[in-house]
Design a protein around this motif. Structure first.
Motif, PDB file in Angstrom:
ATOM      1  N   TRP A  36       5.575  54.137  -8.325  1.00 15.92           N
ATOM      2  CA  TRP A  36       5.491  53.435  -7.052  1.00 15.92           C
ATOM      3  C   TRP A  36       6.165  52.076  -7.232  1.00 15.92           C
ATOM      4  O   TRP A  36       5.878  51.360  -8.195  1.00 15.92           O
ATOM      5  CB  TRP A  36       4.052  53.254  -6.610  1.00 15.92           C
ATOM      6  CG  TRP A  36       3.425  54.500  -6.097  1.00 15.92           C
ATOM      7  CD1 TRP A  36       2.631  55.372  -6.791  1.00 15.92           C
ATOM      8  CD2 TRP A  36       3.536  55.034  -4.776  1.00 15.92           C
ATOM      9  NE1 TRP A  36       2.249  56.415  -5.981  1.00 15.92           N
ATOM     10  CE2 TRP A  36       2.798  56.227  -4.727  1.00 15.92           C
ATOM     11  CE3 TRP A  36       4.202  54.621  -3.612  1.00 15.92           C
ATOM     12  CZ2 TRP A  36       2.690  57.010  -3.569  1.00 15.92           C
ATOM     13  CZ3 TRP A  36       4.100  55.384  -2.470  1.00 15.92           C
ATOM     14  CH2 TRP A  36       3.346  56.575  -2.450  1.00 15.92           C
ATOM     15  N   GLU A  37       7.027  51.746  -6.311  1.00 15.43           N
ATOM     16  CA  GLU A  37       7.716  50.462  -6.305  1.00 15.43           C
ATOM     17  C   GLU A  37       7.468  49.807  -4.953  1.00 15.43           C
ATOM     18  O   GLU A  37       7.106  50.490  -3.995  1.00 15.43           O
ATOM     19  CB  GLU A  37       9.222  50.660  -6.541  1.00 15.43           C
ATOM     20  CG  GLU A  37       9.511  51.336  -7.864  1.00 15.43           C
ATOM     21  CD  GLU A  37      10.916  51.869  -7.968  1.00 15.43           C
ATOM     22  OE1 GLU A  37      11.656  51.819  -6.963  1.00 15.43           O
ATOM     23  OE2 GLU A  37      11.282  52.341  -9.064  1.00 15.43           O
ATOM     24  N   ARG A  38       7.672  48.519  -4.879  1.00 13.68           N
ATOM     25  CA  ARG A  38       7.489  47.828  -3.606  1.00 13.68           C
ATOM     26  C   ARG A  38       8.537  46.745  -3.441  1.00 13.68           C
ATOM     27  O   ARG A  38       9.060  46.212  -4.419  1.00 13.68           O
ATOM     28  CB  ARG A  38       6.085  47.222  -3.492  1.00 13.68           C
ATOM     29  CG  ARG A  38       5.792  46.096  -4.463  1.00 13.68           C
ATOM     30  CD  ARG A  38       4.330  45.670  -4.354  1.00 13.68           C
ATOM     31  NE  ARG A  38       4.002  44.605  -5.287  1.00 13.68           N
ATOM     32  CZ  ARG A  38       2.773  44.153  -5.505  1.00 13.68           C
ATOM     33  NH1 ARG A  38       1.734  44.687  -4.851  1.00 13.68           N
ATOM     34  NH2 ARG A  38       2.568  43.174  -6.373  1.00 13.68           N
ATOM     35  N   GLN A  39       8.817  46.459  -2.185  1.00 12.81           N
ATOM     36  CA  GLN A  39       9.772  45.398  -1.868  1.00 12.81           C
ATOM     37  C   GLN A  39       9.233  44.590  -0.706  1.00 12.81           C
ATOM     38  O   GLN A  39       9.054  45.126   0.399  1.00 12.81           O
ATOM     39  CB  GLN A  39      11.146  45.973  -1.536  1.00 12.81           C
ATOM     40  CG  GLN A  39      12.208  44.909  -1.366  1.00 12.81           C
ATOM     41  CD  GLN A  39      13.612  45.478  -1.418  1.00 12.81           C
ATOM     42  OE1 GLN A  39      13.830  46.667  -1.207  1.00 12.81           O
ATOM     43  NE2 GLN A  39      14.566  44.613  -1.706  1.00 12.81           N
ATOM     44  N   GLN A  44      13.128  40.994  -4.469  1.00  9.49           N
ATOM     45  CA  GLN A  44      13.671  42.181  -5.107  1.00  9.49           C
ATOM     46  C   GLN A  44      12.584  43.263  -5.211  1.00  9.49           C
ATOM     47  O   GLN A  44      11.397  42.972  -5.273  1.00  9.49           O
ATOM     48  CB  GLN A  44      14.184  41.847  -6.511  1.00  9.49           C
ATOM     49  CG  GLN A  44      15.461  41.037  -6.519  1.00  9.49           C
ATOM     50  CD  GLN A  44      16.048  40.905  -7.908  1.00  9.49           C
ATOM     51  OE1 GLN A  44      15.329  40.874  -8.903  1.00  9.49           O
ATOM     52  NE2 GLN A  44      17.373  40.834  -7.992  1.00  9.49           N
ATOM     53  N   ARG A  45      13.050  44.494  -5.235  1.00  5.37           N
ATOM     54  CA  ARG A  45      12.122  45.593  -5.429  1.00  5.37           C
ATOM     55  C   ARG A  45      11.546  45.500  -6.838  1.00  5.37           C
ATOM     56  O   ARG A  45      12.257  45.218  -7.800  1.00  5.37           O
ATOM     57  CB  ARG A  45      12.814  46.939  -5.225  1.00  5.37           C
ATOM     58  CG  ARG A  45      11.867  48.117  -5.206  1.00  5.37           C
ATOM     59  CD  ARG A  45      12.588  49.420  -4.893  1.00  5.37           C
ATOM     60  NE  ARG A  45      13.176  49.410  -3.562  1.00  5.37           N
ATOM     61  CZ  ARG A  45      13.636  50.506  -2.949  1.00  5.37           C
ATOM     62  NH1 ARG A  45      13.537  51.688  -3.551  1.00  5.37           N
ATOM     63  NH2 ARG A  45      14.183  50.423  -1.763  1.00  5.37           N
ATOM     64  N   THR A  90       1.530  42.708   0.385  1.00  6.38           N
ATOM     65  CA  THR A  90       2.280  43.151   1.552  1.00  6.38           C
ATOM     66  C   THR A  90       3.723  43.457   1.174  1.00  6.38           C
ATOM     67  O   THR A  90       4.420  42.620   0.599  1.00  6.38           O
ATOM     68  CB  THR A  90       2.248  42.071   2.643  1.00  6.38           C
ATOM     69  OG1 THR A  90       0.898  41.912   3.110  1.00  6.38           O
ATOM     70  CG2 THR A  90       3.143  42.451   3.819  1.00  6.38           C
ATOM     71  N   ALA A  91       4.158  44.672   1.479  1.00  4.69           N
ATOM     72  CA  ALA A  91       5.506  45.114   1.120  1.00  4.69           C
ATOM     73  C   ALA A  91       5.715  46.532   1.656  1.00  4.69           C
ATOM     74  O   ALA A  91       4.771  47.182   2.119  1.00  4.69           O
ATOM     75  CB  ALA A  91       5.688  45.122  -0.394  1.00  4.69           C
ATOM     76  N   VAL A  92       6.946  46.985   1.560  1.00  7.38           N
ATOM     77  CA  VAL A  92       7.223  48.411   1.748  1.00  7.38           C
ATOM     78  C   VAL A  92       7.105  49.067   0.376  1.00  7.38           C
ATOM     79  O   VAL A  92       7.712  48.600  -0.599  1.00  7.38           O
ATOM     80  CB  VAL A  92       8.621  48.646   2.336  1.00  7.38           C
ATOM     81  CG1 VAL A  92       8.890  50.137   2.484  1.00  7.38           C
ATOM     82  CG2 VAL A  92       8.752  47.953   3.693  1.00  7.38           C
TER      83      VAL A  92
END
Length: 118
Positions: A36-39, A44-45, A90-92
């Motif tokens: 799982w990554e977030r941006q 930056q992601r 908070t991020a995508v």
């Protein structure tokens, strides 16, 4: 070809919980590392958590003891349980399939928005 579809994002108050899920198509899921990554806007992601095909996990320091990554190889799914959420979470959030066999490709989902209000 692999497709990754995330679900479970939303708006939550600080201190709350959300559970993200990612459903994968294809047979390579069970031999792949999943992450799982977030941006966040303007940033930056970043890698949030990663789980190997055998279940070994890694987390970025900022989410340790709050987030838990898990996978179900029988259902081709990977999940991220997020507790004690903070506004800075908070991020995508993106699901990422990381190949472990030479020549295979990386795949990402379309992303799911997580918003944490203070």
């Amino acid at each position: 070809q692999v497709q990754l579809v995330e679900s479970g994002g939303g708006l939550v108050q600080a201190g709350g919980s959300l559970r993200l899920s990612c459903a994968a198509s294809g047979s390579v899921f069970r031999i792949s590392t999943m992450a799982w990554e977030r941006q966040a806007p303007g940033k930056q992601r970043e890698l949030v958590a990663r789980i190997s095909s055998g279940g070994a996990t890694n987390y970025v320091d900022s989410v340790k003891d709050r987030f838990t990554i898990s996978r179900d190889n029988a259902k081709n799914t990977v999940s991220l349980q997020m507790n004690s959420l903070k506004p800075e979470d908070t991020a995508v959030y993106y699901c990422h399939l990381i190949p472990t066999v030479w020549g295979q490709k990386d795949y990402w989902g379309q992303g799911t928005q997580v918003s944490v209000s203070s």
